[in-house]
Design an enzyme around this catalytic site. Structure first.
Site, mmCIF file in Angstrom:
data_model
loop_
_atom_site.group_PDB
_atom_site.id
_atom_site.type_symbol
_atom_site.label_atom_id
_atom_site.label_comp_id
_atom_site.label_asym_id
_atom_site.label_seq_id
_atom_site.Cartn_x
_atom_site.Cartn_y
_atom_site.Cartn_z
ATOM 1 N N GLU A 189 0.819 -1.202 0.000
ATOM 2 C CA GLU A 189 0.000 0.000 0.000
ATOM 3 C C GLU A 189 0.854 1.254 0.000
ATOM 4 O O GLU A 189 0.543 2.244 0.671
ATOM 5 C CB GLU A 189 -0.982 -0.035 1.173
ATOM 6 C CG GLU A 189 -1.979 -1.176 1.031
ATOM 7 C CD GLU A 189 -3.056 -1.207 2.097
ATOM 8 O OE1 GLU A 189 -2.972 -0.429 3.060
ATOM 9 O OE2 GLU A 189 -3.990 -2.023 1.965
ATOM 10 N N GLU A 488 -9.473 4.221 0.691
ATOM 11 C CA GLU A 488 -9.358 4.443 2.143
ATOM 12 C C GLU A 488 -8.265 5.456 2.480
ATOM 13 O O GLU A 488 -8.396 6.206 3.446
ATOM 14 C CB GLU A 488 -9.114 3.116 2.871
ATOM 15 C CG GLU A 488 -7.813 2.429 2.467
ATOM 16 C CD GLU A 488 -7.633 1.047 3.114
ATOM 17 O OE1 GLU A 488 -8.600 0.488 3.637
ATOM 18 O OE2 GLU A 488 -6.497 0.537 3.075
#
Ligand code: NOJ
Ligand code: CA
Length: 690
Positions: A189, A488
């Site tokens: 990520e 997110e």
């Protein structure tokens, strides 16, 4: 509502298209150095193997020009000498295949599967005389090779410490990479960066490379079943990348016993970025479906209370802001039913979220609901409304705790009629029992979850996953996964969220591995973490996106499950929501109309069943107009285009929700001028005039 039966599992492999393999044995062992090659059906891609000087090496060419120079092969074992030197090639076997297969769901329906194959044995000329077979394949869209370790006295049980496979690229190509050596070695990520190969340290695959002559090369892997995931290790001022395997806690990468085979090492090849998608090479390198009747597996759009937890208006944990209440679930199910969304995701329904769940994940129960959540009642209500209730299972990487409950939890879900689960693996090797996400341990774990789910008629959406290496061909219940920075980060990313160029890179990197559950569709684009709409500074995390771009992402970032990610009250009274109602999630065909990595993408996809076309276009932080010809429409047919465009004054910073929704007739041959704002995009539905 009728309960769907568990998928019937095929006992034998389903026949793959119109296969026609030819095995022509050739004479074994030759005296001098041996170089063998195999070329793709279209004559453009060649993969070679040689034993020059006793060293095993491979190389690749496109149009007879080198793309990969001779690169070493082999293994380093624990407790045994390395393999790769002092070997001779022999016993070549050639085969070819010209077939096709259909996917039950996907970015295309039909996949042509044609390749030429060369199989050759590499045997040590001295000492242990161990033998490793190499299987090399040349496809029109790239090359692939794998090692096969036959059973033999000198090679039975083994422990691989490292794979010696290298990729010695012929030039210092421009690379688009996500680091694998920052924070936690297996974290997927991190933002992408670009640089010449010679500046790369440790990176994830797929790794996308661009040569000065335009050739695109994507290094990745396929059919990762019982092995460690591969990173690529660069070296200072070097164009050579080396395979680097994720390890178990004791430093061993792979434990196994012969006969054994590794995943395929793949290099997808193309002339332009546009030709890279849809990327189907890995699917061709995975075995056919093991699910005989995939009709219970349905692509869908879904809603959920998810964003509430990320912007802090709700909590996963119990308390006054607990999101997963029976009442909230019913509201979201009603909204899904009213708007043609197929599912509703509920996170935080199960006990274990109170306290520091990221570090105490062994307290998660996957069957016990919080008292304000009526699990059976919600499941029954969803069934009655024809909506799939998507159950969330966060493991926090406490995998043993999850595996202990797997059978009983999945059996319960099946009884309740649950057909989709979202899993999560927030955490890392710091956690007791936590394993590197790309390790062999986790590869085995995910296979176990996929197969257990299939037995219970359940499909999966995985977050913090193992990378995608084409499993969906064999296990079509493996619907989608995260495996990169999703939406997110726009709620809480410490660096302000994803930059506008992010998705224009994702399309040509992460998405080449397979579908991504990015969760698009945020309409309230100025929300702050406290859930209020005070004007926020430009540095704070927020979607750096216009509204039209949020819509375009449904077309650009392929996934068979797409979330309408915002809180449902933010969709009320919004004309732009019509696009989310209309957009398809399953496609006959996909065409990339324009692609500049890190700048802009325009994709057109034809919806399965309806024949409607959807076009998604996104730009980076630059205002941009891209002209594309509507040459994919059928001749002599009248169409109407419903266009969701950035308004002239729109920009992600100052006017993110300024959108213009218009309708106009279009036909084949017309040019479409797609105007996009900074951080903007455009979404178009094109349907026949009845
Ligand atoms: C991270 C996942 O990516 C996100 O979607 C989820 O809401 C949280 N973990 C909690 O499980
Ligand atoms: Ca995540």
């Amino acid at each position: 509502m009728r309960r769907l039966p568990a998928f019937a599992l095929a006992t034998a492999l389903v026949a793959a298209g119109t296969a026609a393999s030819r095995h022509v044995p050739r004479p074994a062992s030759r005296p001098a150095a041996t170089t063998l090659e195999v070329t793709s059906p279209d004559g453009r891609n060649t993969i070679r193997v040689s034993d020059e000087g006793g060293r095993l090496a491979w190389s690749a060419l496109r149009d007879r020009r080198p793309v990969v120079l001779p690169s070493q092969l082999g293994f380093t074992f624990r407790g045994a000498p390395p393999f790769g030197d002092g070997v001779a090639l022999g016993g070549e076997v050639r085969a070819s295949h010209d077939g096709a297969f259909d996917l039950p769901w996907g970015e295309v329906r039909h996949v042509r599967d044609a390749y030429r194959e060369l199989r050759v044995a590499a045997t040590e000329t001295d000492g242990l005389r161990r033998r490793v077979d190499l299987v090399l394949r040349a496809y029109d869209d790239g090359i692939a090779f794998r090692y096969e370790l036959p059973a033999q006295p000198a090679l039975g049980r083994f422990e691989i410490l490292a794979e010696r496979t290298e990729f010695a690229m012929a030039e210092d190509m421009k690379a688009w990479w996500a680091p694998a050596d920052v924070e936690s070695p297996d974290r997927q990520e991190m933002l992408y960066a670009s640089s010449p190969i010679s500046r790369i340290r440790l990176v994830h695959t797929p790794l996308t490379l661009q040569a000065t002559n335009g050739t695109q090369a994507v290094i990745h892997e396929a059919d990762l079943v019982d092995y460690a995931g591969m990173y690529l290790q660069g070296a200072k001022e070097s164009r050579t990348l080396r395979a680097s395997l994720a390890t178990w806690k004791d430093g061993v990468a792979v434990r196994g016993e012969t006969p054994f085979r590794t995943p395929w090492r793949t290099v997808q090849l193309a002339d332009t970025p546009e030709q890279l998608a849809p990327a189907l090479l890995a699917l061709k390198l995975n075995p056919p479906s093991r699910i005989a009747d995939p009709r219970g597996i349905t692509p869908m759009k879904y809603d959920g209370i998810w964003w509430g937890m990320h912007v802090n208006t709700m909590t996963w944990a119990s308390g006054p802001l607990h999101g997963a209440t029976t009442a909230n679930a019913r509201r979201y199910i009603d909204f899904a039913a009213a708007n043609g969304l197929g599912g509703t995701l509920i996170e935080g329904w199960n006990t274990g979220f109170d306290g520091d769940w990221m570090r105490e994940g062994d307290r998660f129960s996957f069957t016990q609901a919080y008292p304000d959540f009526d699990l059976a009642g919600v499941a029954a209500y969803a069934r009655q409304r024809g909506v799939a209730f998507i159950v969330h299972n966060e493991t926090a990487t406490f995998v043993e705790n999850y595996e202990r409950q797997l059978d009983s939890a999945f059996a319960l879900y099946e009884r309740l009629g649950v057909r989709v689960i979202k899993t999560g693996y927030v955490g890392d090797t710091v956690n007791p029992g936590g394993h590197a996400h790309q390790s062999q341990y986790m590869v085995r774990h995910h296979r176990r979850v996929i197969e257990t789910a299939a037995r219970h008629g359940i499909s999966l959406v995985m977050h913090e996953p193992i990378k995608d290496t084409g499993e969906r061909r064999t296990w079509p219940n493996m619907l989608s996964r995260e495996g990169s920075r999703g939406q997110e980060f726009n709620a809480w990313g410490g660096d302000g969220g994803n930059p506008p160029e992010h998705e224009t890179i994702l399309f040509f990197t992460r998405l080449l591995a397979g579908p991504m559950d990015f969760t698009p569709g945020i309409f309230n684009l100025t929300v702050t973490r406290s859930g209020t709409n005070r004007p926020r500074t430009l540095e704070e995390a927020r979607p750096r996106s216009t509204l039209a771009r949020q819509l375009a992402l449904y077309v650009v970032l392929y996934s068979p499950v797409q979330m309408a990610a915002d809180l449902i009250e933010n969709y009320e009274g919004q004309p732009a929501f019509q696009f989310i109602r209309d957009v398809a999630v399953d496609w006959d065909t996909t065409r990339v109309l324009h692609g500049r990595i890190g700048d802009a993408v325009v994709v057109a996809r034809r919806a399965k069943g309806t024949g409607e076309w959807f076009v998604g276009a996104i730009t980076d932080e630059e205002r941009r107009t891209v002209e594309v010809p509507l040459d994919f429409l059928e001749p002599g047919t009248r169409y109407v285009a419903e266009v969701y465009a950035d308004a002239p004054d729109a920009s992600w910073q100052y006017a993110p929700t300024a959108i213009e929704i218009t309708r106009r007739p279009v036909q084949r041959g017309a040019m479409l001028a797609i105007r996009m704002a900074p951080g903007g995009g455009q979404a178009i539905r094109i349907r026949r005039v009845p």
